[in-house]
Design an enzyme around this catalytic site. Structure first.
Site, PDB file in Angstrom:
ATOM      1  N   HIS A   3       0.829  -1.206   0.000  1.00  0.00           N
ATOM      2  CA  HIS A   3       0.000   0.000   0.000  1.00  0.00           C
ATOM      3  C   HIS A   3       0.867   1.262   0.000  1.00  0.00           C
ATOM      4  CE1 HIS A   3      -3.544   2.489   1.233  1.00  0.00           C
ATOM      5  NE2 HIS A   3      -2.584   3.211   1.807  1.00  0.00           N
ATOM      6  N   GLU A   4       1.781   1.341   0.945  1.00  0.00           N
ATOM      7  CA  GLU A   4       2.601   2.551   1.042  1.00  0.00           C
ATOM      8  C   GLU A   4       3.488   2.722  -0.185  1.00  0.00           C
ATOM      9  OE1 GLU A   4       2.009   4.817   3.094  1.00  0.00           O
ATOM     10  OE2 GLU A   4       0.638   3.646   4.340  1.00  0.00           O
ATOM     11  N   HIS A  11       1.753   4.689  -2.797  1.00  0.00           N
ATOM     12  CA  HIS A  11       1.945   6.132  -2.623  1.00  0.00           C
ATOM     13  C   HIS A  11       3.311   6.552  -3.176  1.00  0.00           C
ATOM     14  CE1 HIS A  11      -1.604   7.067  -0.286  1.00  0.00           C
ATOM     15  NE2 HIS A  11      -1.291   6.230   0.686  1.00  0.00           N
ATOM     16  N   HIS A  20       3.289   6.917  -6.848  1.00  0.00           N
ATOM     17  CA  HIS A  20       2.612   8.161  -7.209  1.00  0.00           C
ATOM     18  C   HIS A  20       3.593   9.334  -7.106  1.00  0.00           C
ATOM     19  CE1 HIS A  20      -1.447  10.543  -6.723  1.00  0.00           C
ATOM     20  NE2 HIS A  20      -0.846  10.784  -7.871  1.00  0.00           N
TER      21      HIS A  20
END
Length: 693
Positions: free
Chosen positions: A480-481, A484, A487
């Site tokens: 998940h991290e 980020h 991105h």
């Protein structure tokens, strides 16, 4: 630190923060930076930024895009550099010195931000351009830059009169102090309430690695021969699913739920009440009925009512599913030798027993297949390479803010440099709870910078020589991290205002949630999920069971999340008059949960108010709903990947170019339509969470 000020040590030769870094990718020279460098560097950076903005507003010629917008985007580079350098440390390694600096800095940062955002002359120049947009001949990114600056300054109060601006500045400074205090109290209370055990038998169910981590934590606290279980940010704890001693489970849960509400110096109840009051007053000053109305006005949701509609739509079936799950757990307990009523600290333990019975699956036994380095290299990194062509090379020659934090250089498929990825995996007393991504440097063509992104997790560190074995939840958090991080690495923009993850709060979780899909993707899973001792892959039948059980316990997980989201909305939906009442925190929270039907005592909220860092010391106030809001897009995107061949370079390029790569330079829902060909459908989310009934 004692005696520190903004006015000392401002000589650039003596302060490494006052000149741009000469390290690759402008990585801050942490080996040279000492705590006493920060405040003087901020003082110099504040002054420089103010001079740059004053130069813009004193130009006698009429506003143009170049002399106003470009000049504004070019300004503040020193402050951006110093702030990112410091706040990375203040969240990940908050020593007593750093905490003191943070407290001193909070109102100063707020005052400086207001001085820029509320500058009437600057607002006039931007408003003039905004009124002439149709005739300026700007490209889409330039036009959006004008619109966003005008919108943000308007929402910040730039159009208010002098007295209102003065009050607004006072409110913002006080709020900055309060949110810093909330975080400091929470960190201290989380450390104070770490649960000490005298005997390893009390921790029966933990693996050797987990037990060694508890022993190491005790050693670090001067408690040799004992065991310390540190608390996670959220209400529950991973160990609750495996500890066989019910009293041990109760102690951990009780400690977690008592944070910030014990009536001592770390009590956060008065702090959060004042935060709520001041946020409500600020919203009224800006012309909004509540803080939630002010926040959502500039998000994709648009209004609190839109948020409430989604949360209420999901809450009723989620609560019903949780009750069915509760009944199954109670039935299992009742079949035992000494039945007892199920309580919150029992849920995770008996959930795993039911999972084992229904799916023949023991998730706690899977940890030997999730060795951290293999998950990182052959899972997280390998999936990104397969999808986007990027590669990773560890740079042991580059030092981050601690010697044990790892630095990787990221390259594009053609070998061209992309940026740096920094991983800080392990928990420590100076690190705030939870997991997060932040940018040390953001990409911008205007400034000529490339991205440096950081991922922080809170994995217990085993004793030297022991492998780090992750839970499946920790594997999920890492993927998940890293979403980020991608991105932040991929966003390619001209102007710093749009760099990295600078998108609407209720969109920012979308890329990270999408990246979780690769956890179970066959070629990814078989590469990283291999036994730490035998190198055997995770058995195929176990993979099938994991896939089959994905919707298992979704009633609980959806309910606990929605409960926290509703608490956030309840506090921040108060008008100024309502917020000024002498509210009892526990009673207010209970009433809010009853209102939405999520007041099941066996299913506690993921965060109670007194330790809800996301909304009272982080950036998610009135915005914690954004995870589920973004998950609508996420689930729809996962369906698209399945329909279009999955883990392919073509799919990766499309997702990178049309969504991740645009950063904040394009309306996020427009970018989504460009990628998907239509708006997102909610049905995939309902199916995923078992809410179709």
């Amino acid at each position: 630190m004692p005696g520190a000020s903004l006015d000392t040590m401002t000589d650039a030769a003596a302060n490494p923060l006052l000149t741009p870094s000469s390290l690759p990718y402008a990585l801050p020279p942490y080996a040279e930076i000492r705590a006493e460098h920060y405040l003087p560097a901020f003082g110099a950076a504040f002054a420089e930024h103010r001079r740059e903005v004053d130069h813009i507003t004193r130009v006698r010629s009429m506003p143009t895009f170049e002399n106003t917008m470009v000049a504004l985007e070019a300004s503040g580079s020193a402050l951006d550099r110093v702030a990112r350098t410091f706040y990375t440390v203040s969240s990940a390694d908050a020593t007593a010195e750093v905490q003191e600096i943070d407290e001193t800095l909070a109102p100063l940062m707020s005052a400086h931000h207001d001085a820029i955002q509320l500058d009437s002359a600057l607002y006039w120049r931007i408003s003039t351009l905004h009124d002439q947009l149709e005739s300026l001949g700007l490209d889409p990114e330039q036009e959006r830059l004008v619109r966003r600056h005008h919108r943000e300054m308007t929402l910040a109060g730039a159009g208010l009169d002098y007295d209102a601006k003065a009050r607004l500045t006072d409110l913002n400074q006080r709020l900055s102090t309060l949110t810093t205090t909330f975080e400091k109290n929470l960190l201290a209370d989380t450390n104070d309430l770490a649960v000490v055990f005298d005997d390893a038998a009390e921790l029966d169910g933990l693996t050797d690695g987990e037990l060694s981590a508890a022993a190491r934590a005790a050693e670090d606290r001067g408690l040799p021969g004992r065991y310390v279980v540190t608390l996670t940010l959220f209400t529950g704890h991973p160990y609750l699913s495996v500890l066989t001693d019910r009293e041990s489970r109760r102690r951990i849960m009780a400690a977690s739920r008592s944070r910030g509400s014990r009536g001592d110096e770390n009590d956060n109840r008065g702090v959060l009440r004042e935060i709520v009051r001041l946020r409500a007053e600020r919203a009224e000053l800006l012309g909004y009925s509540s803080h939630a109305a002010a926040v959502t006005a500039d998000e994709t949701a648009g209004t609190p009512e839109a948020v409430h509609d989604l949360l209420r739509r999901l809450a009723r079936p989620a609560a019903a599913n949780a009750v069915r799950e509760q009944q199954a757990l109670q039935a299992l307990i009742d079949r035992g030798d000494a039945p007892f009523p199920l309580e919150a600290h029992d849920w995770a333990f008996y959930t795993e027993k039911v999972r084992a019975a229904e799916y023949d699956l023991d998730r706690s036994a899977l940890r030997p297949w999730f060795e951290a380095e293999r998950v990182l290299q052959d899972g997280v990194f390998a999936a990104a390479t397969a999808l986007y062509g990027i590669t990773f090379a560890e740079r042991a020659d580059l030092r981050a803010y601690r010697a044990d934090v790892r630095v990787f250089e990221v390259s594009n498929e053609d070998g061209s440099p992309l940026g740096l990825y920094i991983l800080d995996l392990y928990t420590r007393d100076t690190k705030r709870g939870g997991a997060w991504m932040n940018s040390l440097v953001t990409q911008s063509h205007l400034r000529g910078t490339d991205p440096v992104v950081v991922n922080n997790l809170n994995v217990p560190q085993p004793a030297p020589g022991q492998p780090t074995l992750l839970t499946l939840d920790e594997v999920t958090t890492l993927f998940h991290e890293f979403g980020h991080a991608l991105h932040g690495l991929f966003a390619t923009v001209t102007y710093p205002h749009f760099a990295g993850t600078a998108v609407f709060r209720d969109f920012v979780e979308f890329p990270s949630q999408v990246n979780e899909m690769w956890i179970y993707w066959p070629e990814v899973l078989t590469a990283y999920a291999r036994h730490v001792e035998t190198d055997e892959p995770l058995p195929a039948d176990v993979i099938e069971k994991l896939t089959a059980s994905e919707a298992f316990n979704q009633g609980f997980s959806t309910s606990e999340y929605l409960a926290a989201s509703w608490i956030d909305q309840a506090w921040h939906g108060l008008s100024r008059a309502e917020a000024e009442a002498d509210l009892d925190v526990a009673a207010f929270e209970a009433a809010a949960l009853a209102d939405i039907g999520l007041d099941n005592p066996v299913v506690p909220t993921r965060y109670s108010s007194t330790y809800f860092a996301h909304v009272f010391s982080g950036g998610y106030s009135a915005g914690y709903y954004s995870y589920i809001w973004s998950e609508v897009l996420d689930a729809d995107t996962v369906e698209w990947f399945h329909e279009n061949g999955g883990l392919t370079r073509g799919n990766g390029d499309r997702f990178r170019d049309r969504l991740l790569g645009v950063g904040g330079s394009k309306d996020p829902l427009e970018a989504y339509r460009d990628f998907r060909g239509r708006d997102a459908a909610i049905e995939p989310l309902l199916e995923r969470r078992g809410l179709t009934g």
